[in-house]
Structures are given as structure tokens and as C-alpha cells.
Motif scaffolding. Structure first.
Motif: not given
Length: 97
Positions: A56-66
Motif C-alpha cells: 500500500s505504501q508503494a501504491q501511494r508512492l506511485l500515485e503521488a508521482i502524478f
């Protein structure tokens, strides 16, 4: 998908259109490669200091990039950082649980 951004700042083509895009826009120009490499390294640095991150942290990081800033602008090289983060997580599965 036509392009793949590598952690070393280089852009690799995944199709003929990607190859033409790299050539026309000179995406592997030394200055662009170096700039992308520095932004990617800076973006991945917090991950390297953690023993692992949750999915879930990885997913949030991926989403935050955009996520655009207050002026509506995306972070510099966000596509390259996104590719590099995916690559890093794929190459280091034990760091993502």
C-alpha cells in the motif's frame, strides 16, 4: 507503451514509435539523461533507507508521482520516476511486502 525510462536516466524504446520519439526529441541527450538520473536518484533515496515498504505504501508512492502541485504542474520527470520506481520494486521484491 512506447518508452521505458531507466534509473540511469536513459530512455529505451519499446516500439518503432518510441525509437522515433527518442530520436526526434533527442531524449537521450547527455544533459537530459543526467537531469533525469539525478531526479530519479533523489526520488528513490528514501526507499533505500527503509528495510521494506508495504504494497500500500508503494501504491501511494506511485500515485503521488502524478499529483500536480498547487499551480497544477506535475513534478519534473514524473514519468521517468514512475518507471524507475516500478523497476526498483520489481528488482527488489523483498523490500516490498
Amino acid at each position: 507503451m512506447h518508452l521505458q525510462f531507466r534509473r540511469n536516466g536513459m530512455v529505451r524504446h519499446l516500439s518503432e514509435l518510441g525509437k522515433r520519439t527518442i530520436d526526434v526529441l533527442n531524449l537521450n541527450h547527455d544533459m537530459l539523461v543526467e537531469d533525469r538520473k539525478m531526479v530519479i536518484a533523489r526520488s528513490l533515496q528514501p526507499l533505500k533507507s527503509r528495510p521494506y515498504i508495504s504494497r500500500s505504501q508503494a501504491q501511494r508512492l506511485l500515485e503521488a508521482i502524478f499529483m500536480p502541485d498547487q499551480q497544477g504542474c506535475l513534478p519534473e520527470y514524473c514519468g521517468a520516476v514512475h518507471n524507475a520506481l516500478l523497476q526498483y520494486l520489481k528488482e527488489n521484491p523483498s523490500r516490498s511486502k
